[in-house]
Design an enzyme around this catalytic site. Structure first.
Site, mmCIF file in Angstrom:
data_model
loop_
_atom_site.group_PDB
_atom_site.id
_atom_site.type_symbol
_atom_site.label_atom_id
_atom_site.label_comp_id
_atom_site.label_asym_id
_atom_site.label_seq_id
_atom_site.Cartn_x
_atom_site.Cartn_y
_atom_site.Cartn_z
ATOM 1 N N CYS A 192 0.993 -1.364 0.021
ATOM 2 C CA CYS A 192 0.187 -0.071 0.185
ATOM 3 C C CYS A 192 0.625 1.405 -0.028
ATOM 4 C CB CYS A 192 -0.895 0.120 1.277
ATOM 5 S SG CYS A 192 -2.033 -1.355 1.242
ATOM 6 N N HIS B 166 -3.332 6.885 2.794
ATOM 7 C CA HIS B 166 -3.800 5.540 2.184
ATOM 8 C C HIS B 166 -4.990 5.245 2.684
ATOM 9 C CE1 HIS B 166 -3.853 1.354 0.928
ATOM 10 N NE2 HIS B 166 -3.780 0.969 2.037
ATOM 11 N N ASN C 196 -9.782 -0.758 -0.212
ATOM 12 C CA ASN C 196 -8.401 -0.633 -0.061
ATOM 13 C C ASN C 196 -7.884 -1.297 -1.365
ATOM 14 O OD1 ASN C 196 -5.624 -0.935 0.080
ATOM 15 N ND2 ASN C 196 -5.894 -1.912 2.312
#
Ligand code: ACO
Length: 333
Positions: A114, A255, A285
């Site tokens: 990520c 994020h 996500n």
């Protein structure tokens, strides 16, 4: 001295929208649990015929166009992904470059989960500042649905597919430059987020597949606690190092893993809700694609102007983390 500037932002979202109610029909979960614990309402999954490079190509094409460039102007392509087209080779960046009509320039992938886009910015900035590169295409792209175990409710509800891309170009203008990027990692926590099989450690085998070891496993709670602590201190560090107050930041774009993490970090650092960008509700996500997709959502809303100060912040498998401060270098939509 030459600076590096984020000249464009673009994203690609696959067409198949999957709601929490759709997931209720597949696994023992509920819209209420997912919304309360994560803030996610929907995510988008790629078609089985689409690979990560297809998503990357669409975002990359638009990023080049928005930078006012042609594919032949690009002199390096870097893709961040944890869901490459192939394990090992060829890289997703090589395939994407070819799709875009970019040939005979360096192209390679990085694996920082990520935190991918922050690592990409750091690398693009460093390569530009050598003076040898003018326009670098960076892409965070993921078909994470190919790594999800749809019998594991602790992971399959969290992720989505997508791609986000930018061109980073050389500039003499400090007012539209990347100010600072900080990246870090600690392999001590490598088992917090892991796809155990199909690498050299546990090669693909009938037994590995039967045990679902090719899919993402996550120690969610441990990761959550570390994420909040690390993200907050990382952001504080980069702001202090550059003598910038939170109020000077136009958009804080973290994020997008969990609304609770975003809110906790935003509150600890005194950002107002107008400053904090949230897209996790829509996209889930999307790992390396999450930050560029979130920047693009601000861009496409018409609220991002040249010179706006952005603060980016990410945390992911590895474990890896990083933050970036930059002034947007592109023209508004
Ligand atoms: N539906 C219903 N119940 C569920 C679900 C689900 N989808 N998933 C878990 N539960 C249950 C658990 O089984 C557990 O039940 P129990 O108490 O009976 O044992 C209960 O809910 C609580 O589970 P926790 O894991 O403690 O839930 P938590 O509040 O920690 O939320 C989550 C889980 C959303 C994963 C959170 O921990 C999180 O967001 N972690 C961080 C993720 C992150 O930032 N990752 C880094 C980036 S990702 C990358 O790099 C690829």
């Amino acid at each position: 001295m030459k600076y590096a500037s984020l000249k464009s932002i673009a994203s690609y979202v696959p067409s198949r929208c999957v709601s929490n109610f759709d997931l209720e029909k597949m696994v023992d979960t509920s819209d209420e649990w997912i919304t309360k614990r994560t803030g996610i309402k929907t995510r988008y999954f790629a078609e089985s015929s689409e690979a990560t490079s297809d998503l990357a190509t669409k975002a990359g094409q638009e990023a080049i166009r928005r930078a006012g460039l042609k594919p032949s102007d690009i002199d390096m392509v870097i893709v961040a992904t944890l869901s490459p087209d192939y394990i090992g080779m060829p890289s997703t960046a090589c395939i994407t470059s070819y799709n875009l009509g970019i040939e005979n320039v360096p192209a390679f992938d990085i694996t920082t989960a990520c935190t991918g886009y922050i690592y990409l910015l750091s690398m693009a900035k460093a390569f530009i500042q050598t003076g040898e590169y003018q326009n670098i295409l960076i892409i965070g792209a993921e078909k994470i649905s190919s790594l999800l175990d749809f019998s594991d409710r602790t992971t399959c509800v969290l992720f989505g597919d997508g791609a986000g891309a930018s061109v980073v170009s050389a500039t003499e203008n400090e007012g539209e430059a990347i100010v600072d990027v900080h990246i870090s990692a600690n392999g001590k926590y490598s088992d917090f987020l892991i796809t155990p099989a199909c690498g050299s450690k546990i090669p693909a085998s009938a037994e590995a597949l039967a045990n679902h070891l090719q899919f993402i496993k996550m120690k969610g709670n441990e990761t959550f606690k570390l994420a909040v602590k690390t993200l907050a201190s990382d952001v504080e560090h980069i702001l202090q190092k550059n003598s910038i107050a939170p109020s000077e930041v136009k958009y804080f774009i973290p994020h997008q893993a969990n609304l609770r993490i975003i809110s906790a970090v935003g509150e600890m650092l005194d950002f107002s809700s107008d400053q904090v960008v949230v897209t996790v509700d829509k996209y889930g996500n999307t790992s390396a694609a999450s930050i560029p997709m979130a920047i693009n959502s601000v861009y496409e809303s018409g609220k991002l102007a040249k010179g706006d100060l952005l603060l980016l912040d990410a945390f992911g498998g590895g474990l890896t983390w990083g933050s970036a401060l930059l002034r947007f270098g592109g023209d508004s939509l």
